[in-house]
Design an enzyme around this catalytic site. Structure first.
Site, PDB file in Angstrom:
ATOM      1  N   GLU A  31      -3.664  -9.408   4.136  1.00  0.00           N
ATOM      2  CA  GLU A  31      -4.397  -9.060   5.366  1.00  0.00           C
ATOM      3  C   GLU A  31      -5.507 -10.053   5.691  1.00  0.00           C
ATOM      4  OE1 GLU A  31      -3.528  -6.966   2.976  1.00  0.00           O
ATOM      5  OE2 GLU A  31      -2.794  -5.085   3.817  1.00  0.00           O
ATOM      6  N   GLU A  45       0.832  -1.210   0.000  1.00  0.00           N
ATOM      7  CA  GLU A  45       0.000   0.000   0.000  1.00  0.00           C
ATOM      8  C   GLU A  45       0.869   1.264   0.000  1.00  0.00           C
ATOM      9  OE1 GLU A  45      -2.222  -1.558   3.417  1.00  0.00           O
ATOM     10  OE2 GLU A  45      -4.029  -1.057   2.283  1.00  0.00           O
TER      11      GLU A  45
HETATM   12  C1  3H9 Z   1      -1.203  -4.888   7.210  1.00  0.00           C
HETATM   13  O1  3H9 Z   1      -0.263  -4.562   6.559  1.00  0.00           O
HETATM   14  C2  3H9 Z   1      -2.394  -3.983   7.441  1.00  0.00           C
HETATM   15  C3  3H9 Z   1      -2.453  -2.793   6.537  1.00  0.00           C
HETATM   16  O2  3H9 Z   1      -3.158  -3.110   5.344  1.00  0.00           O
HETATM   17  C4  3H9 Z   1      -3.205  -1.635   7.111  1.00  0.00           C
HETATM   18  C5  3H9 Z   1      -2.760  -1.124   8.421  1.00  0.00           C
HETATM   19  C6  3H9 Z   1      -3.529   0.105   8.852  1.00  0.00           C
HETATM   20  N1  3H9 Z   1       4.901  -7.444  11.626  1.00  0.00           N
HETATM   21  O3  3H9 Z   1       7.956 -15.173   8.512  1.00  0.00           O
HETATM   22  P1  3H9 Z   1       9.375 -15.037   8.945  1.00  0.00           P
HETATM   23  C7  3H9 Z   1       8.333 -11.248  11.927  1.00  0.00           C
HETATM   24  S1  3H9 Z   1      -1.261  -6.388   7.986  1.00  0.00           S
HETATM   25  C8  3H9 Z   1       5.669  -7.820  12.646  1.00  0.00           C
HETATM   26  O4  3H9 Z   1       9.924 -16.064   9.834  1.00  0.00           O
HETATM   27  P2  3H9 Z   1      10.255 -15.322   6.207  1.00  0.00           P
HETATM   28  C9  3H9 Z   1       8.037 -12.723  12.167  1.00  0.00           C
HETATM   29  O5  3H9 Z   1       7.141 -12.896  13.242  1.00  0.00           O
HETATM   30  C10 3H9 Z   1       0.295  -7.125   7.647  1.00  0.00           C
HETATM   31  N2  3H9 Z   1       6.526  -8.864  12.591  1.00  0.00           N
HETATM   32  O6  3H9 Z   1      10.369 -14.811   7.711  1.00  0.00           O
HETATM   33  C11 3H9 Z   1       9.418 -13.270  12.458  1.00  0.00           C
HETATM   34  O7  3H9 Z   1       9.728 -12.948  13.816  1.00  0.00           O
HETATM   35  P3  3H9 Z   1      10.633 -13.954  14.721  1.00  0.00           P
HETATM   36  C12 3H9 Z   1       0.350  -7.693   6.297  1.00  0.00           C
HETATM   37  C13 3H9 Z   1       6.594  -9.535  11.444  1.00  0.00           C
HETATM   38  O8  3H9 Z   1      11.445 -14.818   5.509  1.00  0.00           O
HETATM   39  C14 3H9 Z   1      10.308 -12.429  11.535  1.00  0.00           C
HETATM   40  O9  3H9 Z   1       9.560 -11.245  11.238  1.00  0.00           O
HETATM   41  N3  3H9 Z   1       1.603  -8.394   6.119  1.00  0.00           N
HETATM   42  C15 3H9 Z   1       5.826  -9.197  10.333  1.00  0.00           C
HETATM   43  O10 3H9 Z   1       9.926 -16.774   6.206  1.00  0.00           O
HETATM   44  C16 3H9 Z   1      10.668 -13.138  10.250  1.00  0.00           C
HETATM   45  O11 3H9 Z   1       9.466 -13.604   9.633  1.00  0.00           O
HETATM   46  C17 3H9 Z   1       1.727  -9.710   6.335  1.00  0.00           C
HETATM   47  O12 3H9 Z   1       0.802 -10.374   6.709  1.00  0.00           O
HETATM   48  C18 3H9 Z   1       4.943  -8.089  10.446  1.00  0.00           C
HETATM   49  N4  3H9 Z   1       4.184  -7.689   9.435  1.00  0.00           N
HETATM   50  O13 3H9 Z   1       8.958 -14.592   5.614  1.00  0.00           O
HETATM   51  C19 3H9 Z   1       3.088 -10.284   6.071  1.00  0.00           C
HETATM   52  N5  3H9 Z   1       6.100 -10.064   9.328  1.00  0.00           N
HETATM   53  O14 3H9 Z   1      11.943 -14.009  14.003  1.00  0.00           O
HETATM   54  C20 3H9 Z   1       3.494 -11.209   7.170  1.00  0.00           C
HETATM   55  C21 3H9 Z   1       7.033 -10.903   9.791  1.00  0.00           C
HETATM   56  O15 3H9 Z   1      10.639 -13.268  16.043  1.00  0.00           O
HETATM   57  N6  3H9 Z   1       4.829 -11.714   7.008  1.00  0.00           N
HETATM   58  N7  3H9 Z   1       7.331 -10.602  11.078  1.00  0.00           N
HETATM   59  O16 3H9 Z   1       9.881 -15.258  14.700  1.00  0.00           O
HETATM   60  C22 3H9 Z   1       5.158 -12.707   6.149  1.00  0.00           C
HETATM   61  O17 3H9 Z   1       4.362 -13.188   5.376  1.00  0.00           O
HETATM   62  C23 3H9 Z   1       6.554 -13.247   6.204  1.00  0.00           C
HETATM   63  O18 3H9 Z   1       7.098 -12.875   7.451  1.00  0.00           O
HETATM   64  C24 3H9 Z   1       7.518 -12.727   5.100  1.00  0.00           C
HETATM   65  C25 3H9 Z   1       8.956 -13.210   5.414  1.00  0.00           C
HETATM   66  C26 3H9 Z   1       7.059 -13.303   3.759  1.00  0.00           C
HETATM   67  C27 3H9 Z   1       7.526 -11.228   5.034  1.00  0.00           C
END
Ligand code: 3H9
Length: 699
Positions: free
Chosen positions: A131, A111
């Protein structure tokens, strides 16, 4: 002239003549937490008031662009500035702003890019709006700006599936403007120069018009009502995308209101618990030690489980030696694996070439001696301790030093199995769930003598297979089956006491299970449970109320479910119909046992089922079979089809509360005080005002 300055700990500005670069640096995934939001707003405001740059390029440091809003902030009081306001300020910038995207640009990260005036993707980029997987909808312009660039259909697909798409697909749809190779900062500089030179066009996304597609919106809404009636946010996504034909400011208001509503739902809490839980299960010391290398796997048993496990290994690129005792069994195993791989091709998970490579990596054999060079053996034969003792004794003499010997047993004692070898430190349980190449749960069962390195290898192996490894200690049924055996009794009692199997199934499907327990029984084959009950009949405590005499009687008729055409339901065509003869059996039994049938509402059915599940889950924590409540929750989400949006049984227990749970159990105990007992841990937690989330933090 070049100047650099830190706006705050996460955001810095570098100015090189007419070009201003804004770098986002918030490891590990550049989530847009409060400092990122504030820093971006301050940087854009500052650069606009100085007005000495002709273009601003935003890029990110580290392995990825922004992975979205900071999920850890959700559920806490919101902190200003809010993401939509930051993005509106970026879009309103008088100086054109471009974004350089690498790795993944997800949710709020994508976004952010949509609010800039042009988007440049680097090779390998994926963009998405995930999301919905968190019970939310894009809340910072995604549902309004993406349709302006790529159309309503593309936006609905992305936001409803939650799946990221490749940079190539995004480029084709118009969601990004260019796809190039290079380092993010270098590309930022080059592309900024193109903006100055007039070879890269920029425009505010909000200035574009959306082509309305009423038919698509209506069809999508109807499909969702049929397919995802339980979920809140998908329906809101359609409403928000429908509003994208309004002027941007009005559409953003509709999106924001829907996002705030979604934030308030318990589904958001359940799905975010699942997101962090999936990662937390392997975030334990046992999973982090040095692991042994696994280059080749041996599997004993070519039945459904053995073939499924072999398929999972082959899909992960691991060569497999498959052992059976007779040629026909071996042929059947190879045929099942081939069918499984063909299924993966059909589902688009595997190319024909990769399927051929996987089959070439399969070595079927009738000789156990052929396991001499494998690094890991997984025994997947039927559940007989005598057979397993014999196999592990042989493996001990055949396998090389350092090979790991694992059993896929669902119930049996890993310590007894390990004791048949001279190397109990190399033995552990690796309990897969059927179909093993599809279900993501892997219970990693620690024996009393399992070496730390062997356990760590179990977790590394789970990761390699893209499974969710959960640590379990030895007991009858480990975590999942032990809890299931307990709540299955509650299902039996509900039927004996007055609910029909179809009423139970409907109520639990209403709760979110894909299929009620009686339909599952019919599908799996009622004879399996019957055989198990006969085998363990002498272990039954006569003082306990027997939960499933009706199931035995149904099996005595030769009705084993789908495969025989009838069970709890009949199957003349695709749709199950209630089997009136099964109902008659149940009614006759109630009369024989002197049971006056009660009426159970759907809510009462769900409450009893869930409470029984919670009670045994608590006992599993109490005696250390599972390390933490989150481990139990993930077992049920990834192995038993518990609805993900409910977060798991102990996440549900926190929603109910300790006091209400105790009251419920004590209420049920009036009918059956042997079955319904309040676990001591629950009483202790209640006295201390603790939740299961608190226990997760403590462990
Ligand atoms: C949103 O954006 C809402 C908006 O539209 C509007 C708002 C108003 N936040 O998965 P990994 C941490 S909703 C905080 O193992 P990979 C994760 O917990 C969000 N922490 O790595 C982990 O911590 P730890 C929409 C986050 O390489 C570490 O980072 N976005 C977030 O296998 C490494 O992650 C999503 O839903 C976060 N957003 O995969 C994306 N993301 O090391 C969610 C990750 O302590 N994330 N962490 O266990 C993912 O899909 C995967 O993490 C990603 C990397 C593909 C990015």
């Amino acid at each position: 002239m070049t100047t650099s300055s830190a706006v705050n700990a996460n955001i810095s500005i570098e100015q090189l003549g007419d070009i201003a670069l804004i770098c986002i640096d918030n490891p590990p995934v550049n989530a847009s937490g409060q400092l990122v939001r504030q820093g971006l707003l301050d940087a854009v405001t500052q650069l606009n008031s100085a007005a000495d740059a002709k273009v601003i390029a935003i890029y990110a440091a580290g392995r990825t662009f922004v992975a979205g809003a900071d999920i850890k902030e959700f559920g806490k009081p919101p902190l200003e500035p809010y993401l939509p306001d930051v993005f509106n300020a970026i879009e309103a910038s008088a100086i054109p702003v471009i974004s350089i995207l690498h790795g993944t640009a997800l949710g709020g990260g994508f976004e952010l890019a949509l609010s800039t005036h042009a988007r440049i993707g680097l090779k390998g980029l994926k963009v998405g709006l995930p999301e919905v997987n968190l019970g939310l909808l894009p809340g910072a312009g995604g549902t309004q700006r993406l349709p302006r660039l790529a159309g309503m259909g593309f936006t609905l697909d992305m936001a409803l599936s939650g799946k990221p798409v490749s940079a190539e697909a995004a480029l084709e749809a118009g969601a990004i403007d260019r796809l190039v190779e290079g380092d993010p900062r270098d590309v930022a500089l080059a592309m900024a120069q193109e903006v100055i030179d007039g070879t890269l066009a920029t425009r505010p996304t909000g200035s574009l018009q959306v082509a309305a597609d009423e038919t698509l919106l209506e069809e999508t809404a109807n499909k969702l009502r049929m397919k995802q009636p339980h979920l809140f946010s998908p329906h809101k996504i359609v409403e928000a995308v429908a509003a994208s034909t309004l002027p941007l400011a009005e559409g953003l208001k509709v999106e924001r209101a829907a996002f705030m509503d979604a934030m308030q739902t318990p589904q958001r809490g359940g799905l975010i618990h699942a997101f962090f839980g999936e990662r937390a299960v392997s975030n334990i010391p046992e999973a982090k030690g040095d692991a042994r290398d696994i280059a080749k796997v041996g599997i004993i048993g070519g039945g459904t489980m053995g073939s499924g496990i072999a398929t999972a290994c082959l899909l992960a690129g691991l060569p497999v030696r498959l052992i059976e005792v007779a040629q026909d069994g071996l042929d059947r195993g190879v045929a099942t694996i081939t069918k499984n791989l063909e299924g993966a091709v059909k589902r688009g998970k595997l190319t024909q070439a990769k399927k051929a490579a996987a089959l070439a990596a399969l070595e079927p054999s009738l000789a156990m001696e052929d396991l001499a060079d494998v690094d890991l053996v997984i025994e997947a034969v039927f559940e007989s301790m005598d057979v397993k003792r014999d196999i592990f004794g042989k493996l001990d003499t055949i396998c090389k030093d350092g090979a790991i010997l694992a059993s896929n047993t669902s119930y049996l004692d890993i310590n007894e199995i390990a004791a048949c070898t001279s190397r109990p430190g190399d033995v552990l349980g690796l309990h897969f769930f059927s179909p093993a190449h599809v279900m993501r749960l892997l219970e990693i069962v620690q024996g009393a003598e399992t070496a730390p390195e062997v356990l760590a290898t179990g977790f590394a192996f789970a990761k390699r297979l893209k499974k969710v490894g959960v640590l379990a200690q030895v007991c009858d049924g480990f975590i999942g089956n032990r809890i299931m055996n307990h709540y299955a009794k509650a299902v039996g009692y509900l039927v004996l006491d007055g609910a029909s199997p179809a009423e139970v199934d409907q109520a639990l499907e209403g709760f979110g299970l894909a299929m009620g327990p009686h339909k599952v029984g019919d599908l799996a084959g009622l004879d399996i449970g019957w055989a198990n009950r006969k085998r363990t009949a002498d272990q039954r405590d006569p003082a306990d109320r027997y939960a499933t005499p009706h199931a035995d009687r149904i099996c005595e008729q030769g009705w084993f479910g789908r495969k025989t055409g009838s069970g709890y339901y009949t199957y003349e065509d695709k749709h199950p119909k209630v089997n009136p003869e099964a109902i008659k059996i149940i009614e006759d039994l109630r009369s024989e046992l002197g049971i006056t049938p009660q009426d159970f509402s759907a809510e009462e059915i769900v409450d009893r089922y869930l409470t029984a599940m919670i009670v045994e889950s608590i006992r599993v924590i109490e005696d250390g079979t599972a390390k933490r409540p989150v481990d139990v929750d993930m077992v049920f989400l990834f192995g038993y089809g518990f609805p993900r949006f409910r977060g798991g049984p102990l996440h549900q227990a926190d929603q109910i509360g300790t006091k209400a749970l105790i009251k419920r159990i004590e209420g049920y105990a009036v009918e059956d005080a042997r079955y319904w007992q309040v676990p001591q841990l629950l009483r202790d937690m209640d006295a201390a005002g603790q939740t299961f989330a608190d226990l997760n933090k403590k462990a």
